[in-house]
Design a protein around this motif. Structure first.
Motif, short mmCIF file in Angstrom:
data_model
loop_
_atom_site.label_atom_id
_atom_site.label_comp_id
_atom_site.label_asym_id
_atom_site.label_seq_id
_atom_site.Cartn_x
_atom_site.Cartn_y
_atom_site.Cartn_z
N HIS A 1 1.25 -1.78 -0.15
CA HIS A 1 0.05 0.07 -0.29
C HIS A 1 1.09 1.14 0.09
O HIS A 1 1.78 0.92 0.69
N ARG A 2 0.96 2.62 -0.50
CA ARG A 2 1.29 3.39 -0.61
C ARG A 2 1.62 4.53 0.91
O ARG A 2 2.98 4.55 0.66
N SER A 3 1.15 4.48 1.44
CA SER A 3 1.26 4.50 2.90
C SER A 3 2.36 4.00 3.58
O SER A 3 3.06 3.99 4.33
N ALA A 4 2.07 2.92 3.75
CA ALA A 4 3.91 1.63 3.57
C ALA A 4 4.39 1.89 3.57
O ALA A 4 6.09 1.76 3.66
N VAL A 5 4.72 2.10 1.99
CA VAL A 5 5.66 1.66 0.94
C VAL A 5 6.39 3.59 1.10
O VAL A 5 7.54 3.19 1.42
N GLU B 1 12.90 3.21 -5.22
CA GLU B 1 12.57 2.39 -6.42
C GLU B 1 10.94 1.50 -6.52
O GLU B 1 10.66 2.70 -6.99
N HIS B 2 10.36 0.87 -5.17
CA HIS B 2 9.34 1.09 -4.67
C HIS B 2 8.70 1.61 -4.81
O HIS B 2 7.73 2.04 -5.23
N THR B 3 8.85 2.76 -3.86
CA THR B 3 8.43 4.23 -3.84
C THR B 3 8.01 5.20 -4.92
O THR B 3 6.59 5.34 -5.55
N LEU B 4 8.80 5.08 -5.91
CA LEU B 4 8.96 5.89 -7.18
C LEU B 4 7.74 5.19 -8.46
O LEU B 4 6.62 5.12 -9.12
N ALA B 5 7.81 4.00 -8.13
CA ALA B 5 7.09 2.77 -9.51
C ALA B 5 5.48 2.65 -8.36
O ALA B 5 4.21 3.18 -9.62
N VAL B 6 5.51 3.15 -7.18
CA VAL B 6 3.83 2.88 -7.29
C VAL B 6 3.56 4.93 -7.40
O VAL B 6 2.52 4.82 -7.25
N LEU B 7 4.13 5.42 -7.06
CA LEU B 7 3.65 6.76 -7.30
C LEU B 7 3.93 7.03 -9.33
O LEU B 7 2.20 7.59 -9.18
#
Length: 169
Positions: free
Chosen positions: A83-87, A137-143
């Motif tokens: 989930h974006r918040s957890a990431v 990288e995960h944050t960028l992908a989710v964003l």
């Protein structure tokens, strides 16, 4: 054995047929089939065309890992909360951790001359950098996924800025 690239390729084309995709990519339907079943690796030019077509940051992860055996892999284990918040929270935690480790490690002397007692600190720093890169990288992908940003365009704009600033030729 099927690779992540193979698995994702079939998934990404959704209802599109292999023939339709092959015509778009200027390759044969048999080639698409071979990529999807893992009998052949996706060539660089086809991989670039697939990235342009599908704009999938997770596919970029899979490509980089398949071809270099480095870089983040998409996290999908039972302890991962995507989930974006957890990431976001995990990324903040990892970035703070790497900053602390980086501040504590001295780059004053050439790194090839570090002592045996400094080597574990260097290894810890490398580990923390990799963890932070994976989180970022995960944050960028989710964003990009959730905000509708183009992963490819974000990177291209970054490369342009690096050139403007004189960091790239």
């Amino acid at each position: 054995m099927k690779s992540k690239v193979s698995e994702m390729l079939k998934e990404m084309r959704k209802g599109e047929t292999q023939q339709q995709l092959s015509m778009e990519l200027n390759t044969s339907r048999e080639s698409i089939s071979a990529y999807e079943t893992g009998r052949a690796r996706v060539p660089q030019d086809v991989a670039q065309n697939l990235m342009t077509k599908f704009e999938d940051p997770w596919f970029a992860f899979a490509l980089r890992n398949e071809y270099t055996k480095t870089g983040p892999m998409r996290l999908n284990g039972p302890n991962f909360d995507g989930h974006r918040s957890a990431v976001r929270e995990k990324t903040i935690e990892e970035v703070k951790e790497v900053l602390g480790t980086l501040e504590a490690f001295s780059f004053a002397k050439p790194l090839q001359n570090i002592s045996e007692w400094e080597r574990p600190k260097a290894k810890l720093l490398a580990e923390h950098i990799i963890e932070a890169v994976t989180a970022l990288e995960h944050t960028l992908a989710v964003l990009c996924d959730e905000a509708g940003l183009s992963y490819n365009e974000e990177w291209q704009e970054h490369y342009t800025q690096l050139k403007v600033k004189g960091y790239l030729i």
